[in-house]
Design a protein around this motif. Sequence first.
Motif, PDB file in Angstrom:
ATOM      1  N   ARG A  44       0.832  -1.224   0.000  1.00  8.29           N
ATOM      2  CA  ARG A  44       0.000   0.000   0.000  1.00  8.29           C
ATOM      3  C   ARG A  44       0.861   1.266   0.000  1.00  8.29           C
ATOM      4  N   LYS A  45       2.031   1.190   0.634  1.00  5.08           N
ATOM      5  CA  LYS A  45       2.897   2.363   0.747  1.00  5.08           C
ATOM      6  C   LYS A  45       3.697   2.624  -0.522  1.00  5.08           C
ATOM      7  N   ILE A  46       3.972   1.580  -1.307  1.00  4.74           N
ATOM      8  CA  ILE A  46       4.804   1.775  -2.498  1.00  4.74           C
ATOM      9  C   ILE A  46       4.008   1.804  -3.790  1.00  4.74           C
ATOM     10  N   MET A  47       2.763   1.355  -3.748  1.00  6.96           N
ATOM     11  CA  MET A  47       1.923   1.327  -4.944  1.00  6.96           C
ATOM     12  C   MET A  47       0.927   2.484  -4.912  1.00  6.96           C
ATOM     13  N   GLY A  48       0.083   2.530  -5.914  1.00  8.48           N
ATOM     14  CA  GLY A  48      -0.943   3.563  -5.978  1.00  8.48           C
ATOM     15  C   GLY A  48      -0.845   4.339  -7.266  1.00  8.48           C
TER      16      GLY A  48
END
Length: 181
Positions: A44-48
């Motif tokens: 969640r912290k590295i994607m998006g």
Amino acid sequence: MAGGALEHRLATRDDLPALAALMDAAISELQKPFLNADEIASSRKIMGLDTQLIDDGTYFIVEQNGVIAGCGGWSRRATLYGGDRSPGRDAALIDPTTDPARVRAMYTHPDFTRRGVGRLILSLCEEAARAEGFSRVELMATMAGEPLYRACGYQPVERVSDDRGGTAVPLLRMMKPLQQT
């Protein structure tokens, strides 16, 4: 959610809340068979979404009966993957004569898997990249996305692990030549 043709359009900044919800659902559910809870949290912290894709007009939304089924885009910029919050983004334009276009931020809502959403997005991205002179495309696949990309002709290039989110997340860089029409 059965029935109705898949339709596509370019995303706008007005779509950001709906896209964030779709991405959250996709990461939460579709990664479960491949990642543990810590890896999903790190993912969640590295994607998006990198909103540069929306601003560049290269990010697609696929809908069925007015419901967002999936999203994804391509880029003519140096960054291979990651969202607005991801460190190390590079907005430099790449050269279509020497560099591959990047397929970026592909997500399918869990209610719409295995209905052609991902294939449609990939075909839209590949067609647009080809029209701008690119002869290859590359992407960074999650373990959940790897089977789709292989089925669509992408070949593995490099297995990597990204720990920028706290826990290492396995990823696979993949590439595909574009057939010229």
